[in-house]
Design a protein around this motif. Sequence first.
Motif, PDB file in Angstrom:
ATOM      1  N   UNK A 140       0.842  -1.193   0.000  1.00 59.19           N
ATOM      2  CA  UNK A 140       0.000   0.000   0.000  1.00 59.19           C
ATOM      3  C   UNK A 140       0.882   1.250   0.000  1.00 59.19           C
ATOM      4  N   UNK A 214       3.001   6.754  14.127  1.00 58.63           N
ATOM      5  CA  UNK A 214       1.685   6.107  14.042  1.00 58.63           C
ATOM      6  C   UNK A 214       1.843   4.761  14.732  1.00 58.63           C
ATOM      7  N   UNK A 222      -5.345  -0.628  14.442  1.00 59.05           N
ATOM      8  CA  UNK A 222      -5.622  -0.009  13.158  1.00 59.05           C
ATOM      9  C   UNK A 222      -5.196  -0.987  12.069  1.00 59.05           C
ATOM     10  N   UNK A 223      -6.122  -1.321  11.184  1.00 56.63           N
ATOM     11  CA  UNK A 223      -5.830  -2.280  10.119  1.00 56.63           C
ATOM     12  C   UNK A 223      -4.591  -1.834   9.350  1.00 56.63           C
ATOM     13  N   UNK A 224      -3.635  -2.764   9.084  1.00 62.10           N
ATOM     14  CA  UNK A 224      -2.387  -2.369   8.419  1.00 62.10           C
ATOM     15  C   UNK A 224      -2.586  -1.620   7.095  1.00 62.10           C
ATOM     16  N   UNK A 225      -3.555  -2.038   6.261  1.00 65.82           N
ATOM     17  CA  UNK A 225      -3.745  -1.341   4.981  1.00 65.82           C
ATOM     18  C   UNK A 225      -4.222   0.099   5.196  1.00 65.82           C
ATOM     19  N   UNK A 226      -5.133   0.266   6.165  1.00 63.55           N
ATOM     20  CA  UNK A 226      -5.675   1.605   6.425  1.00 63.55           C
ATOM     21  C   UNK A 226      -4.595   2.497   7.044  1.00 63.55           C
ATOM     22  N   UNK A 227      -3.788   1.908   7.947  1.00 63.60           N
ATOM     23  CA  UNK A 227      -2.690   2.656   8.547  1.00 63.60           C
ATOM     24  C   UNK A 227      -1.707   3.088   7.461  1.00 63.60           C
ATOM     25  N   UNK A 229      -2.275   3.564   4.287  1.00 68.43           N
ATOM     26  CA  UNK A 229      -2.881   4.614   3.464  1.00 68.43           C
ATOM     27  C   UNK A 229      -2.785   5.964   4.170  1.00 68.43           C
ATOM     28  N   UNK A 230      -2.964   5.940   5.489  1.00 69.21           N
ATOM     29  CA  UNK A 230      -2.833   7.156   6.293  1.00 69.21           C
ATOM     30  C   UNK A 230      -1.381   7.652   6.278  1.00 69.21           C
ATOM     31  N   UNK A 232       0.799   7.181   3.911  1.00 69.44           N
ATOM     32  CA  UNK A 232       1.056   7.765   2.587  1.00 69.44           C
ATOM     33  C   UNK A 232       0.743   9.263   2.641  1.00 69.44           C
ATOM     34  N   UNK A 233      -0.403   9.582   3.216  1.00 69.20           N
ATOM     35  CA  UNK A 233      -0.811  10.980   3.273  1.00 69.20           C
ATOM     36  C   UNK A 233       0.084  11.796   4.220  1.00 69.20           C
ATOM     37  N   UNK A 234       0.470  11.165   5.327  1.00 68.72           N
ATOM     38  CA  UNK A 234       1.387  11.839   6.268  1.00 68.72           C
ATOM     39  C   UNK A 234       2.721  12.149   5.593  1.00 68.72           C
TER      40      UNK A 234
END
Lengths: 248, 470
Positions: A140, A214, A222-227, A229-230, A232-234
Amino acid sequence: MKDITEKPMQQWISKDNKAEKALKRVKQNTTARIGIGRSGARYKTDAFLRFWADQSAASDAVFTEVTPETIVNLGLFEIKTKCRSKFEMITRPDWGRIIEKDQQQILKEKCVKDPDVQIYFGDGLSSPSISANAEDMLQVLKLGLEHEGLSVGTPFFVRYCRVNTARTIGPLLNAKVVCVLIGERPGMQTDESMSAYIAYKPHPQMLESEYTVVSNISRHGIAPVEAAAHIVELILKISKAKKSGISL
Amino acid sequence: MNNSEQAFISAGIDIGTTTTQVIFSKIRIKDTSGFGFIPKISITDKKIIYRSRIHLTPLTHENEIDALAVKELILNEYAKAGIAPSDIESGAVIITGESAEKRNAKAVTAAISEIAGNFVVAAAGGKLESVLAGKGSGAMTLSKKTGKRVANLDIGGGTTNICLFNNGKVEEAICVDIGGRLIRIDSDKISYSSAKIKECIKNLGLNIKEGQNIYNNNIVSDLETIASSMTSYLTYCIDPEMSLPKEWKDSPNTRLSNRPDIITISGGVADCIEKITSDSFAYGDIGILLGRKIKESTLTNTSFYQKSDETVNATVIGAGNFSFEISGSTIDYRNSTFPLKNVQIIDIEIDNTASTIKRKIEQFCSEYQNSTFALAAEGIKCPTFKQIEETAKLISSVFNFPEYQNKPVIIIIKEDMAKAFGQALRRKLDNNRQVICIDGIDCGIGDYIDIAKPVASGQAVPVVVKTLIF
């Protein structure tokens, strides 16, 4: 043999509890071991065994090694810090930050230089966190960052790793942003949690407060994929602001 | 990591059979996660900053709401509260009960949403009202606190909205035609009785007709008989053991299927339960009689009954404070303008095939032509990268069909996976494509949603789910 840690503690209710429905509801609000019953002033046998089992899992997470197959399967290569064993890593935190010249040489040979983002994994205090989360997170992160136009360096794994290896590895590979994904000190809930420590241009004199963190990344948190994705934005935000940590 | 608190103003407007009310609330939101955690935007406080007086709903004649007068009335309340329509970011206009059936209800809704601000949604419908009244009355909080089944009966002029909460969650919601103003009295004469109540009068063999003086021929005692009959009917609605009173045999058979542990009562008639007045017809209707009968009945005369926090204001508070929710805080959107209104939900499963999803969209488009739609799915708890990629590939393939090239890609997921999924989708779609992917919202077939402007530095969006599935 039955795995007595199979059922999450939040769903675990002592067999002889009479207020099962109410207790289930209360237990949704806390991860504390409530409603586990007692015999006189002591724990019941099953509650006590469960406590021991969770304690042992936490302890194992610290002392087991990430297997070489895990590293190969992830498509990574491996270096290590000055420590020669898990025991040394625990007793000598300072050595867990040092990457000796021969290992630095491996990095120089195998890694792309001057990446926008350098991602690497470290066992830290939980080896199971690598096999549990690394694959989903890496993909991701890589696809997400590249889609945003950032170049991602060659990922690798550091054995006996502490977060502050970033102070050496960042300048060595001349990375703009370094993201260390490292096993978290395990607790009684899960032994698979991972944290991300992200720094803009880390260097040997940097402060701890310059890391953006994080934590609690696992299927129980926090689900690894969602973390990822977060993150990436950070990282996008960090590259644009040219700073990380509390000043971000 | 933005930890500062933000606030926005929400409006609730309730245009009922009898009364019209307006409230304004200040909703505070904050990132409640700790340092090092992924943000979690939560509502930290809801405070009513203005309550209007309770106005009688202006009617032109028996069957029409006076849209202009209502608009005037609401504008006046904005002025008194010192709030401009453009200050409002969320909330709901509810045209309730009998009023919603009046012919010009739609025109009224339109006239009002125009002045009510950016993001006030116009909605009506028995179930939604029941849920809002239940939440506004405090029944939901009571249910959550006690972990019990709490039924709130919001007894208004034209309808009674019943909502059953179990452990703080909506379990059932119904709406029945019982209210204090189904019979009206003007200068001691019966001036109006609703069609449904006429049936009941007939079935009971009573002699009540419009135009009669209530102090002749024992009419008052007949009215009392009707009020007790209405009370029995309400009891039947919430008590699965009771059988239907025979005078109501022609009524639709809507009732709760689970018995509540606690009963609360809100709405205008709730005030008549506690109030002792010498004039039984002070409001020109049978609301006071109905209140008295309820007080004598098993509805209130049991240990199940608890006084409600809010009575006549319950629905309007529900509309202002409980009509929206905040999405998850890891969401993804690009090239979008907000608010998005009246987005219709197409229900899909994550493991549907592309052709199934395409067929569902085709069906929708043939029925609603150019309406905006969103695909809604339950999602996967803690999905793997592979699951995310495969699903994104499938959904994007559908949206890449030539006939859907111009449609915005709106995805609503219940489980926490929207950011990863949104990013994966965007990688597979044109860079200029409008993509919105949000999670933490539970909706299904037949629902309409509104998505408001993002809050908390763009990390989350308020969402209104307008019809409800149980």
